[in-house]
Design an enzyme around this catalytic site. Sequence first.
Site, PDB file in Angstrom:
ATOM      1  CE1 TYR A 112      -4.537   1.198   0.248  1.00  7.85           C
ATOM      2  CE2 TYR A 112      -3.182   3.107   1.673  1.00  7.85           C
ATOM      3  CZ  TYR A 112      -4.356   2.571   0.886  1.00  7.85           C
ATOM      4  OH  TYR A 112      -5.547   3.188   0.864  1.00  7.85           O
ATOM      5  CE1 TYR A 141      -5.389   5.967  -1.339  1.00  2.83           C
ATOM      6  CE2 TYR A 141      -7.481   7.370  -1.744  1.00  2.83           C
ATOM      7  CZ  TYR A 141      -6.441   6.855  -0.988  1.00  2.83           C
ATOM      8  OH  TYR A 141      -6.909   6.831   0.466  1.00  2.83           O
TER       9      TYR A 141
END
Lengths: 146, 334, 387
Positions: free
Chosen positions: C291, C341
């Site tokens: 991440y 994103y």
Amino acid sequence: MSTAARPSPRFEEVHLGDTLPELAMEITPTLIVSAALASRDFQDVHHDATLARQHGMPDIFMNILATNGFVGRFITDWAGPEAQIRKISVRLGAPNFPGDTMRMTGTVTATELQGGEGVIDVDVRGRNRLGDHVVASVSVSLPAGG
Amino acid sequence: MTAQVETGSSPQAPEPEEESLAARLQRFVGRPSRPPVSAADPVNQPMVRHWCEAIGDGNPVYTDPQAAGASRHRGLVAPPTMLQVWNMPGLRPVPPLPGEDQLGELIGILDQAGYTAIVATNCEQEYARYLRPGDLLSATSMIEAISEEKRTALGSGYFINLHETYTDQRGEVVGTMMLRVLKFRPNERAESSPPAAPPRRPRPVVNDDNRFFWEGVGRGELLIQRCTGCARLRHPPRPMCPHCRSLEWDTRRSGGRGTVYSYVIPHHPPVPPFTYPHVVGLIELVEGTRLVSNVIDIDPAEVRIGMPVEVCFITVDDELVLPQFRPTVGNRER
Amino acid sequence: MRDRTAIAGIGATEFSKDSRRTELRLAIEAVSAALDDAGLDPAEVDGMVTYTMDGNDEIEIAGSIGIGDLTFFSRVHHGGGAACATVGQAAMAVVTGAAQVVVCYRALNGRSWSRFGSGVQQRATAPTAEMVHFGWYAPFGLLTPAQWVAMFARRYMHEYGASSEDFGRVTVADRRHAATNPAAWFYQRPITLEDHQSSRMIADPLRLLDCCQESDGAVALVVTSAERARDLRQRPALIRAAAQGAGGDQEVMTSYYRNDIGGLEEMGVIARALWPAAGLGPADIQTAVLYDHFTPFVLSQLEELGFCGRGEASGFVRDGNLEMGGRLPSNTHGGQLGEAYIHGMNGISEAVRQVRGTAINQVDGVENVLVTAGTGVPTSALVLSRA
């Protein structure tokens, strides 16, 4: 609120890049209203919040004559009783609303001897929370020599 | 001047039916914006004193005859920035005769064309001499220039330059003023939503679990929650001690000293009323707990992890006091 | 639970800065595409999972697509920390028999509607514990995700001597991968470390190129039993293990009160659960999706998950290990710094493609892929394995 008198600096003591003592002014309704009335500016937006809102403003705000007055005061707070203001040129920006604080700063941008007079140019900026309320350039003179 | 002249149309050159707005506006250039005015009162001490009180101007040459006499001014003078004051129309101005109010006509044309809003953008004053009590001022005003249509942040519109000349009782010019106003068509957004009130700092969120902290801050005290079961300190406050599960607690007043454990210098996005860059610090107090606050009175580039700091309290507005930290002064003796 | 379930389908919209349609429409398009990818009819779906932060109700999507009865629906909290947990919870539902086919999804106009990184200064102030939390930071101007992370980053630099360049190399690697991925926003736009170093400060020590994008888009995944998945259109990506983790003194983005803030305690919790559940360790992972909303936490994850020792991630990254041909090619789609994103969901899709062998930047000999979810928050992770 008002500044005690202090003697004028000698022109020879003033230098390019000198900064003026900062002045932080709390913008209160009293300040706005009294300055508007002292300048005989009776426009409602400078003293009546209800009417100011009807004009689409969130509150009363400072009038231009007062802004000029504060710029002049900011200069002579520093330059003293011997100072003679020759010219004030202001650009107006964000309004001064009650509850804000205007911080005035100044920097000497030029000094020049003209006859017996020392002419000083000062850039002045008055900032509040919304941004620049006023950006001014002021020309002020002091007796030189002697 | 007669009303005929004021319409500006000449019999030799009949107006085209659809004259452009720009052309109509340009015909106002060079005209007096209003008839000359003479001050109702001479420059006088009471108005000067009133002004100085309002502005907070302590310059003695305006109000103290002795100090003024001893200065280069050799007597009392009026603040130069009062130049415009002496000829102000007052609370109940006399209405102008038809045709005399050229500025009013100009504004009316722009209003009709949808340029309904007005704002002053610049003001320039030049003072030939300082005014003295007894000076009696007259003022003439001229529409000096009208710009082409300009796009601005407020909306599209026309800049109008007004030029005022002030003369004394002898007819000598004592000062001039240029005032520039923007007469504009407000942006749609600006029209539908009035300017917001000055943004305030975000508020702390207070409830029964943390009220003591913010009430302490309001009194200028930095309080740390202390478990009365096991005496451990904890921050941020919570209802129960995670070590002994006691719901009972009191507070300990911090000495306000600590070190910078970590810090951030926010640059973007700018959120009013914060000014950037500033320093948000994670402060480790001598008592052992940490809290987030600001590190002030220091160039952000000078902040270091481990730097000793001490608390101070700032009054942000009438509702909010915040604890802040500044570098500890090494030697507090003068 | 090991290998009893699989991701059988993946679907996504394009990734953009302005989708020009509602988030609901994006969600529907992605879910629809995922079902087509799996070769399943909407009527076969009986479970749905998303984030608490998602604005699209399960029932809205179900009603739009023709999904009938639902016997399982669940939402996971804590922003991007939910990503892998949606799949983990779907797998649990399938294993327990609560549902047969579960769709996980996330859709957001994270750029064109409300910008994700703009800060919490406008939030309502009902004095719930969650709002009190922001109330400890907002008055001091600590308002945005970048600022919250920067506090950890500064401490990490202090403790381990890491530099801004060390963070920058994470972006350089991601952008190199994005440059060859046509689905990535930064397709054909690689950057250099100098570009990173000259990008402006956002929340010192974080620069613009340490921060991921704000994107519009949606991703959906279909989870079903491994057995069922074998009969479907795609090679299954087996769910080898899933874990969620929150550490001691955990806060959302501001766990500043732990003894040690130079790590990511919640990712350590994950590591202690995930590896034993998978029966694997870091050495068994050929590629990872880490991440990457902000670069510094990529370094912390490598350390917490055991790919290198504490404080050694800068060296690990400097040696090129995150790039193709390195020890652990990571974020081969470009990550959230390079692709988009979508709150971590697009990374799970990439892990599925690596297991299938269909990734644009395919790593050789992939058996097991690690995927992690949002960092700085209670989070989750997955190991996906080749069937």
